[in-house]
Design a protein around this motif. Structure first.
Motif, short mmCIF file in Angstrom:
data_model
loop_
_atom_site.label_atom_id
_atom_site.label_comp_id
_atom_site.label_asym_id
_atom_site.label_seq_id
_atom_site.Cartn_x
_atom_site.Cartn_y
_atom_site.Cartn_z
N VAL A 92 7.69 37.01 -1.77
CA VAL A 92 7.43 38.05 -2.76
C VAL A 92 7.26 37.38 -4.11
CG1 VAL A 92 8.23 40.20 -3.79
CG2 VAL A 92 8.87 39.64 -1.44
N THR A 93 6.06 37.44 -4.68
CA THR A 93 5.80 36.78 -5.94
C THR A 93 5.36 37.79 -6.99
OG1 THR A 93 3.52 36.30 -5.32
CG2 THR A 93 5.16 34.61 -4.85
N GLY A 94 5.54 37.43 -8.21
CA GLY A 94 5.13 38.27 -9.32
C GLY A 94 5.73 37.76 -10.60
N PRO A 95 5.22 38.23 -11.73
CA PRO A 95 5.76 37.78 -13.02
C PRO A 95 7.13 38.38 -13.28
CG PRO A 95 4.14 39.50 -13.35
CD PRO A 95 4.11 39.18 -11.89
N ARG B 283 3.36 43.20 -12.89
CA ARG B 283 4.34 43.58 -13.90
C ARG B 283 4.32 45.09 -14.12
NH1 ARG B 283 7.19 41.33 -18.33
NH2 ARG B 283 7.26 42.79 -20.07
N LYS B 284 5.51 45.69 -14.29
CA LYS B 284 5.60 47.14 -14.41
C LYS B 284 5.22 47.66 -15.79
CE LYS B 284 9.11 47.81 -10.84
NZ LYS B 284 10.44 48.39 -10.53
N SER B 285 5.34 46.83 -16.81
CA SER B 285 4.91 47.22 -18.16
C SER B 285 4.06 46.10 -18.72
CB SER B 285 6.12 47.49 -19.06
OG SER B 285 6.93 46.33 -19.17
N PRO B 286 3.06 46.42 -19.55
CA PRO B 286 2.16 45.37 -20.04
C PRO B 286 2.87 44.37 -20.94
CG PRO B 286 1.74 47.45 -21.16
CD PRO B 286 2.71 47.74 -20.05
N LEU B 287 2.35 43.15 -20.93
CA LEU B 287 2.85 42.08 -21.79
C LEU B 287 1.68 41.60 -22.64
CD1 LEU B 287 5.46 40.35 -22.27
CD2 LEU B 287 4.45 38.66 -20.73
N VAL B 288 1.82 41.67 -23.97
CA VAL B 288 0.70 41.34 -24.85
C VAL B 288 1.13 40.29 -25.85
CG1 VAL B 288 -0.31 43.65 -24.60
CG2 VAL B 288 1.29 43.19 -26.47
N ARG C 29 -1.52 33.50 -26.45
CA ARG C 29 -2.45 34.39 -25.75
C ARG C 29 -3.08 33.66 -24.56
NH1 ARG C 29 -5.43 35.21 -29.81
NH2 ARG C 29 -3.95 36.68 -30.72
N GLY C 30 -3.47 32.42 -24.79
CA GLY C 30 -4.09 31.65 -23.70
C GLY C 30 -3.13 31.38 -22.56
N MET C 31 -1.87 31.07 -22.87
CA MET C 31 -0.89 30.80 -21.83
C MET C 31 -0.57 32.05 -21.01
SD MET C 31 -0.14 27.53 -21.88
CE MET C 31 -1.91 27.40 -22.16
N LEU C 32 -0.51 33.21 -21.68
CA LEU C 32 -0.21 34.46 -20.95
C LEU C 32 -1.33 34.84 -19.99
CD1 LEU C 32 1.44 36.72 -23.70
CD2 LEU C 32 2.57 35.48 -21.85
N SER C 33 -2.55 34.47 -20.33
CA SER C 33 -3.68 34.84 -19.47
C SER C 33 -4.07 33.74 -18.49
CB SER C 33 -4.90 35.21 -20.33
OG SER C 33 -5.29 34.09 -21.13
#
Length: 789
Positions: A322-325, A460-465, A600-604
């Motif tokens: 089971v993977t995910g952020p 992810r259940k809520s956005p990360l910006v 921003r680049g690392m998150l995407s």
């Protein structure tokens, strides 16, 4: 300076100096005038105080010089500074300096422990930790000072000094003997290793030893029936490798040759009957299956590591990956399944998280025991266990197991523990939870184990910006977490924010799990507006963080300073925007610390593919014992050196050997200690110690006491000042270090209860330090920034 050029303040200061009548050196006059000019209408008392302040540094240096000239190496720079601070007369003589030092050291020696014996032991331990030592004469002087500080009567003081000297002379004799024995063992093991290497033969010699043809020898080596003792890579620019074999290992295999030939004929007949084509004889049928593990495993068998876990291999295991952020709910479903099972294990990366798993199971109505390196809680009748990964039980089968934070497979220090847990946990259903970066390695492990794997990817259940603009320190507010990458920076930011009127909680790696929880609770409950933390918050703590702000976009990773990796930014930044508490999580960078575009680049960024997908492996007690028996040695250093040198080749296609630098260093330090068995010494070699805090040297001192049959006393912090006087200072750092030493002591006490008997005292000291450290961090006095040691 003429009267005409003086300011009114300087004129008043000059007049006060003249009226006070204290001799002032030329180099002292300017700073003295500056200090007095800030005081309206300075008087003689102000001159005395200012002149003392100016002279304190020189007094401290002189006190240190006098102490060292007298051979008092146990006098510290802090003692000298404290003594200088206590002097209130500008014309202090050397006698006055020494008197002040005597008062300060008497207080320190009384505060060092609960009694004179413990105080003397604490001072000597502190010197040993700092790499210092005392002559017997200096020890006698120290013991005399301790006896005086504790007001021992003359006869008691005489016995105290005599006992201290006798104990130290005995310890030094034992140390010399242990070092001599360790050197002899190392020399013998190096000689044995070189002799063994000289006795190895090349592939051309194998047919003669086995009584077979060269083609048969090549085939059987490739199939793994003939073990390779050593592989030597080709030189620069060359290809392939030189394989060498141990004649002593090959000799018993000669009796197996007839059976191997028969198996080849049967396999060939079967293939011809099925109409298959193929050149030459078929390889034996057994090497590809699980039975081959037993056939080809030789001693350590790290190149067949999966076969080491016999119970797990006997089960029909299924792995669900089971993977995910962060904040994708990976653990919820797995814990529900674990709670519904008749039996199971929940394996966490930290003691803190093991406790959280246990509480999560209990909240679902399931009683669970607990097992960590330093703590055991056994619940009668419970068939569920929450544990740290290193404590994974490999014996009795269970229905379900959960292994969390699988990306730790890539960790250079602890990755091998995750390899063992995922490969060896004896559960029919294994849930492996981790970041997306863990997928390739877990797939590789499942293939090596022969286990089917189902993959579940969560979002992810809520956005990360990423924030568009940098954030100024003064703009940090409620719900923000400021991330730094050193204890020093965390404490400095804390002080700066407190000066600005913010209420601050802190979390960093040197804090105990209990203190981290208390600080997290302060932030969660609103008693603190801002959390300042290292990347320790990236794993485990569920916090109502609105915005994560990086104070730096580079970190020192133990080897070099480098940019943060995408997984680090996601893991740490992902703590923002807890589902159900914030609509989104925001990740930002502190003004002046770097570009928001980097975040921003690392998150995407897509998940990075690790450079090396071979899981890390390391020996355990069974492997150490087997190798020792095979090579006929009782030297732990020799066993580990052989494992490092010959058991697993560097280019093995399936596994890589974990870093064994620290176990080898410990083995080298304790190998000559009498009274400890090989496996006792191996236990010491796996004890979690901090090499930066003289951990190996301290461990060897404890091991020597253990081997001699003497109980090992738990570390003590001695007297602790009021919390408001310790924020960010050296006393706080010392308390944190003593707590970590107690962790190692308690770890050993679970394994050697007779040698480390006073668990109650160790637990009491741990609790005292926890409470004091938390009170230090809770104190929010506004004032000058205090620089951490």
């Amino acid at each position: 300076m003429t009267d005409e050029s003086m300011t009114p303040g300087e004129g008043a200061a000059e007049a006060a100096i003249g009226a006070a009548g204290y001799p002032v050196e030329p180099h002292e006059r300017a700073p003295l005038l500056r200090a007095l000019s800030r005081i309206p209408s300075p008087g003689a008392e102000d001159v005395r105080h200012a002149l003392c302040e100016i002279r304190r540094r020189g007094w401290a240096a002189r006190i240190t010089e006098l102490a060292h000239r007298a051979g008092r190496a146990w006098i510290s720079a802090a003692d000298a500074r404290a003594a200088a601070a206590a002097i209130m007369s500008p014309d202090a003589t050397e006698e006055a300096l020494l008197a002040a030092l005597g008062a300060v050291t008497a207080t320190r020696l009384r505060d060092a422990g609960p009694d004179a014996e413990a105080a003397l032991r604490a001072v000597m331990e502190g010197m040993a930790d700092a790499g210092g030592s005392l002559s017997i004469e200096q020890l006698d002087d120290l013991a005399r000072s301790v006896a005086t500080a504790w007001d021992l009567d003359p006869e008691h003081a005489r016995r105290f000094r005599k006992t201290a000297i006798q104990a130290e002379e005995r310890r030094r004799h034992e140390l010399r003997e242990a070092q001599r024995a360790a050197r002899e063992r190392r020399r013998e093991e190096v000689r044995r290793l070189r002799e063994w290497e000289r006795g190895l033969v090349d592939i051309e010699d194998v047919p003669g030893l086995l009584g077979c043809t060269p083609k048969e020898a090549q085939r059987w080596v490739t199939a793994g029936l003939v073990p390779v003792a050593r592989r030597i890579p080709a030189g620069r620019g060359g290809k392939g490798e030189r394989r060498q074999f141990d004649p002593a290992v090959l000799a018993p295999l000669r009796a197996e040759v007839a059976g191997w030939r028969s198996a080849e004929r049967e396999a060939g007949d079967a293939r011809r009957g099925a109409g298959e084509r193929g050149g030459g004889l078929a390889a034996p049928a057994i090497p590809g299956g699980r039975a081959a593990n037993a056939a080809v495993a030789r001693v350590a068998a790290l190149d067949r590591y999966a076969g080491h876990f016999a119970t797990a291999r006997a089960l029909d295991r299924r792995i669900t990956l089971v993977t995910g952020p962060t904040n994708s709910g990976k653990s919820h479903t797995a814990l529900d399944r674990l709670a519904s099972a008749e039996s199971g294990h929940a394996l966490a990366p930290l003691r803190l998280l093991a406790h959280e798993f246990r509480e999560a199971l209990e909240a679902r109505g399931v009683a669970a025991s607990l097992s960590t390196g330093e703590e055991r809680i056994r619940v009668p009748g419970s068939r569920h266990l929450a544990a740290t990964v290193e404590m994974c039980p490999f014996g009795d089968p269970v229905d379900v197991a959960v292994v969390d934070e699988a990306q730790m497979l890539h960790d250079p220090d602890r990755g091998a523990a995750w390899t063992a847990a995922i490969m060896g946990v004896p559960a029919r259903e294994v849930f492996v939870l981790g970041a997306p970066e863990s997928v390739p390695m877990v797939r590789r492990i499942a293939k090596l184990c022969g286990d089917p794997v189902e993959e579940v990817s969560l979002q992810r259940k809520s956005p990360l910006v990423a924030a568009r603009n940098p954030v100024a320190l003064g703009d940090l507010g409620p719900g923000d977490a400021l991330v730094a990458f050193s204890r020093r920076d965390v404490l400095q930011f804390r002080e700066e924010l407190i000066k600005r009127g913010r209420r601050v909680a802190v979390v960093y790696g040197a804090l105990s799990p209990e203190v981290r929880l208390a600080e997290a609770a302060r932030f969660r409950n609103g008693d603190a507006d801002i959390l300042v933390a290292t990347d320790a918050i990236g794993m485990g703590l569920n916090l109502p963080i609105r915005r994560v702000v990086f104070s730096a976009l580079r970190k020192f990773d133990g080897t070099a300073s480098r940019d943060l990796k995408a997984q680090e930014v996601k893991q740490i930044g992902g703590r923002a925007g807890r589902y159900g508490q914030h609509e989104e999580g925001i990740v930002a960078v502190l003004a002046g610390a770097g570009s928001p575009g980097f975040v921003r680049g690392m998150l995407s960024a897509l998940p990075e593919s690790p450079a090396d997908l071979r899981p890390q492996v390391q020996p355990d007690a069974a492997i150490v014992a087997a190798v020792a028996a095979e090579i006929g040695s009782d030297s732990l250093f020799g066993v580990l050196a052989r494992i490092k040198r010959a058991v697993l080749r560097r280019d093995d296609p399936n596994y890589r050997l974990a870093d064994m630098t620290q176990p080898l260093a410990i083995a080298s330090a304790i190998d000559g200690i009498p009274g400890l068995s090989l496996l006792d010494r191996w236990t010491y070699a796996t004890c979690p110690v901090d090499e930066r805090d003289s951990g190996v040297a301290r461990l060897s001192r404890w091991a020597m006491e253990h081997g001699a049959g003497r109980p090992v006393s738990p570390p003590e912090a001695g007297h602790l000042p009021p919390p408001h006087r310790a924020a960010g200072g050296p006393v706080l750092e010392k308390a944190e270090k003593v707590y970590k030493r107690l962790v190692a002591w308690r770890w050993l006490s679970l394994r050697f209860p007779d040698a480390y008997p006073d668990r109650e005292a160790a637990q009491g000291e741990s609790d005292r330090l926890d409470a004091w450290i938390e009170e230090v961090l809770r104190h929010q006095r506004r004032g000058r920034s205090v620089h951490a040691a």
